[in-house]
Scaffold this motif. Sequence first.
Motif, short mmCIF file in Angstrom:
data_model
loop_
_atom_site.label_atom_id
_atom_site.label_comp_id
_atom_site.label_asym_id
_atom_site.label_seq_id
_atom_site.Cartn_x
_atom_site.Cartn_y
_atom_site.Cartn_z
N ASN A 197 3.60 10.80 7.16
CA ASN A 197 3.43 12.10 6.52
C ASN A 197 3.27 11.88 5.00
N PRO A 198 2.86 12.92 4.24
CA PRO A 198 2.58 12.72 2.81
C PRO A 198 3.77 12.16 2.02
N GLN A 199 4.99 12.57 2.39
CA GLN A 199 6.17 12.03 1.67
C GLN A 199 6.30 10.53 1.92
N GLU A 200 6.17 10.15 3.19
CA GLU A 200 6.27 8.72 3.54
C GLU A 200 5.18 7.93 2.83
N SER A 201 3.95 8.49 2.78
CA SER A 201 2.83 7.80 2.13
C SER A 201 3.11 7.62 0.64
N GLY A 202 3.68 8.66 0.01
CA GLY A 202 4.01 8.57 -1.42
C GLY A 202 5.02 7.48 -1.68
N ARG A 203 6.05 7.41 -0.83
CA ARG A 203 7.08 6.38 -1.00
C ARG A 203 6.47 5.00 -0.75
N PHE A 204 5.52 4.96 0.18
CA PHE A 204 4.90 3.68 0.51
C PHE A 204 4.15 3.11 -0.70
N THR A 205 3.48 4.00 -1.45
CA THR A 205 2.76 3.56 -2.64
C THR A 205 3.71 2.87 -3.62
N GLN A 206 4.85 3.50 -3.88
CA GLN A 206 5.83 2.89 -4.79
C GLN A 206 6.33 1.57 -4.24
N PHE A 207 6.53 1.55 -2.93
CA PHE A 207 7.03 0.34 -2.29
C PHE A 207 6.04 -0.82 -2.46
N VAL A 208 4.75 -0.53 -2.29
CA VAL A 208 3.74 -1.60 -2.43
C VAL A 208 3.75 -2.17 -3.86
N HIS A 209 3.94 -1.29 -4.84
CA HIS A 209 4.01 -1.77 -6.22
C HIS A 209 5.25 -2.64 -6.44
N ARG A 210 6.34 -2.27 -5.79
CA ARG A 210 7.56 -3.06 -5.93
C ARG A 210 7.38 -4.44 -5.29
N VAL A 211 6.70 -4.46 -4.14
CA VAL A 211 6.43 -5.75 -3.48
C VAL A 211 5.58 -6.62 -4.40
N ARG A 212 4.52 -6.02 -4.95
CA ARG A 212 3.64 -6.76 -5.87
C ARG A 212 4.44 -7.35 -7.04
N ASP A 213 5.27 -6.52 -7.65
CA ASP A 213 5.94 -6.93 -8.88
C ASP A 213 7.13 -7.86 -8.62
N GLU A 214 7.95 -7.51 -7.63
CA GLU A 214 9.18 -8.29 -7.44
C GLU A 214 8.96 -9.56 -6.63
N LYS A 215 7.99 -9.54 -5.73
CA LYS A 215 7.70 -10.75 -4.95
C LYS A 215 6.56 -11.55 -5.57
N ASP A 216 6.03 -11.04 -6.66
CA ASP A 216 4.95 -11.73 -7.38
C ASP A 216 3.82 -12.14 -6.44
N LEU A 217 3.29 -11.16 -5.72
CA LEU A 217 2.18 -11.49 -4.83
C LEU A 217 1.07 -10.46 -4.97
N SER A 218 -0.03 -10.73 -4.28
CA SER A 218 -1.15 -9.79 -4.28
C SER A 218 -1.22 -9.11 -2.92
N VAL A 219 -1.64 -7.86 -2.95
CA VAL A 219 -1.71 -7.09 -1.71
C VAL A 219 -3.16 -6.65 -1.50
N LEU A 220 -3.67 -6.90 -0.30
CA LEU A 220 -4.99 -6.37 0.07
C LEU A 220 -4.80 -5.33 1.16
N LEU A 221 -5.35 -4.14 0.92
CA LEU A 221 -5.16 -3.03 1.86
C LEU A 221 -6.49 -2.57 2.43
N ILE A 222 -6.49 -2.24 3.72
CA ILE A 222 -7.54 -1.36 4.25
C ILE A 222 -6.84 -0.03 4.42
N GLU A 223 -7.37 1.01 3.83
CA GLU A 223 -6.65 2.27 3.86
C GLU A 223 -7.65 3.43 3.89
N HIS A 224 -7.40 4.40 4.77
CA HIS A 224 -8.30 5.53 4.87
C HIS A 224 -7.87 6.70 3.99
#
Length: 273
Positions: A197-224
């Motif tokens: 749902n939109p709330q979960e998607s919003g939280r997911f966006t923040q989560f992906v940024h945290r993964v990028r920054d704290e795990k020092d990695l790159s993320v490739l997404l396919i997303e509709h």
Amino acid sequence: MTTSPQTDASLDAGTVKLHADRITVKFGGLVAVNDVSFTIPGQSVVSLIGPNGAGKTTFFNVLTGLYRATSGRVVLGETDITNLVPHRIAALGMARTFQNIRLFGLMTAEENVKVAMHSKLHSGPFHTIVRTPRQRREERKAQEMARELLEFVGIGKVANEYARNLSYGDQRRLEVARALALEPSILLLDEPTAGMNPQESGRFTQFVHRVRDEKDLSVLLIEHDMSVVMQVSDRITVLDRGEKIAEGSPDDIRSDTRVIEAYLGKSGRDKTT
Ligand SMILES: Nc1ncnc2c1ncn2[C@@H]1O[C@H](COP(=O)(O)OP(=O)(O)OP(=O)(O)O)[C@@H](O)[C@H]1O
């Protein structure tokens, strides 16, 4: 720590983690991916978008070794991975989640993560059967790491629940924890917000940024979901009928006439805001 998309300047300054050079994939007479080159910079979130049948999944599957390219080359770090099998590519630092969740439903969340760690452990069958001190040490370490990862993705409280009993959003997080157990340098997420749902998607966006920054990695997404893509991405690549038609920051893509015409269509203007 920042949770905002990085600027293009910082992307240019980063080292390239993955380089796909002139990838073409043909299925009989159909050209699913046509001469597409693409890079993933270090510590970045890159999205691959395009209408149905554009070639996104096919391209993704070439990167992860599931499909062979008809021509072209994929280099991960310094290693040519063009003809390697998926588990070798995963061991070299590319981990993925799937469009359809693939967890072991009758294992706990913690066990799911520990299974993924197996390829990182060093004990052979002898140590496992005899349960040597070395094997017990490794098991303790695996348990600790699994707990840490589950905490990191925000589902530490359900470590002992069966995966099949977790909520949809938690199952998605567990999939990410499992991929992170491979200690990847690149994490590929195939439609991670499908069904959220939109709330979960919003939280997911923040989560992906945290993964990028704290795990020092790159993320490739396919997303509709275009609102997710526009918020989460440092860079976006657009495919249409197998060809790369645009690439750039979310702002570049939003205003690209070819993208608006070929991909988003007239009604799509609204979707990008
Ligand atoms: N294994 C296959 N065999 C034959 N044709 C295939 C195969 N996989 C994909 N295709 C075809 O290649 C083209 C690209 O498909 P692909 O699934 O990569 O697109 P996509 O952008 O991921 O689409 P979607 O958003 O619908 O998932 C399509 O015409 C599809 O029918």
